[in-house]
Design an enzyme around this catalytic site. Structure first.
Site, PDB file in Angstrom:
ATOM      1  N   THR A  35       0.804  -1.211   0.000  1.00  0.00           N
ATOM      2  CA  THR A  35       0.000   0.000   0.000  1.00  0.00           C
ATOM      3  C   THR A  35       0.844   1.271   0.000  1.00  0.00           C
ATOM      4  O   THR A  35       0.473   2.261  -0.633  1.00  0.00           O
ATOM      5  CB  THR A  35      -0.952   0.005   1.211  1.00  0.00           C
ATOM      6  OG1 THR A  35      -1.752  -1.176   1.157  1.00  0.00           O
ATOM      7  CG2 THR A  35      -1.860   1.216   1.206  1.00  0.00           C
ATOM      8  N   SER A  86       1.156 -11.205  -1.987  1.00  0.00           N
ATOM      9  CA  SER A  86       0.524 -12.528  -2.099  1.00  0.00           C
ATOM     10  C   SER A  86       1.311 -13.438  -3.041  1.00  0.00           C
ATOM     11  O   SER A  86       1.137 -14.655  -3.016  1.00  0.00           O
ATOM     12  CB  SER A  86      -0.925 -12.404  -2.571  1.00  0.00           C
ATOM     13  OG  SER A  86      -0.972 -11.877  -3.885  1.00  0.00           O
ATOM     14  N   THR A 116       0.849  -6.985   3.355  1.00  0.00           N
ATOM     15  CA  THR A 116       0.602  -7.778   4.563  1.00  0.00           C
ATOM     16  C   THR A 116       0.245  -9.240   4.305  1.00  0.00           C
ATOM     17  O   THR A 116       0.207 -10.027   5.241  1.00  0.00           O
ATOM     18  CB  THR A 116      -0.539  -7.139   5.378  1.00  0.00           C
ATOM     19  OG1 THR A 116      -1.701  -7.042   4.548  1.00  0.00           O
ATOM     20  CG2 THR A 116      -0.145  -5.762   5.874  1.00  0.00           C
ATOM     21  N   ASP A 117       0.004  -9.610   3.045  1.00  0.00           N
ATOM     22  CA  ASP A 117      -0.464 -10.971   2.766  1.00  0.00           C
ATOM     23  C   ASP A 117       0.472 -12.055   3.282  1.00  0.00           C
ATOM     24  O   ASP A 117       0.021 -13.071   3.800  1.00  0.00           O
ATOM     25  CB  ASP A 117      -0.703 -11.172   1.267  1.00  0.00           C
ATOM     26  CG  ASP A 117      -1.854 -10.331   0.760  1.00  0.00           C
ATOM     27  OD1 ASP A 117      -2.879 -10.255   1.471  1.00  0.00           O
ATOM     28  OD2 ASP A 117      -1.736  -9.755  -0.331  1.00  0.00           O
TER      29      ASP A 117
END
Length: 126
Positions: A35, A86, A116-117
């Site tokens: 992000t 991810s 954060t995945d």
């Protein structure tokens, strides 16, 4: 005018810039994506998207980092291409570990910015 001095560390010597009679701390930010790399993408109808260089530009404009002489010197490195967290795996985590190892004696601290995945897996690997 600040003068450069040499300080010996570990497997070699490197240059550090002293500040107010002390050596100024240095922090390396390694950014894989996420992000914090989002910015308006003019090639995608001005929607938010990961943009190479956006974080480095944002950090350069943060007056609290650039105007405060007590703050450490911040060096940022954005991996190219930016990686969706991810899609990160053991090879990417090994790359981060190698980059920290290579720069270990040249910096006082490291910050890894990523999505954060798979952050918990990356933290465990490191």
């Amino acid at each position: 005018k600040e003068e450069e001095e040499r300080r010996e560390e570990g497997d070699g010597s490197f240059t550090v810039i002293p500040h107010r009679g002390q050596f100024r701390k240095r922090v390396l930010i390694l950014c894989t994506g996420g992000t914090l790399t989002m910015s308006v993408d003019p090639t995608n109808f001005n929607s938010l998207a990961p943009v190479q260089g956006a974080l480095t530009e944002y950090l350069a404009g943060m007056r609290e980092l650039t105007d405060d002489p007590e703050m450490p010197e911040i060096i940022s490195h954005e991996y190219k291409p930016l990686i969706d967290s991810s899609d990160m795996g053991p090879g990417d985590w090994a790359m981060l570990a190698r980059d920290i190892h290579t720069n270990y004696y040249h910096f006082d601290g490291f910050v890894i910015l990523m999505g954060t995945d798979t952050m918990a897996f990356a933290a465990s690997a490191l």
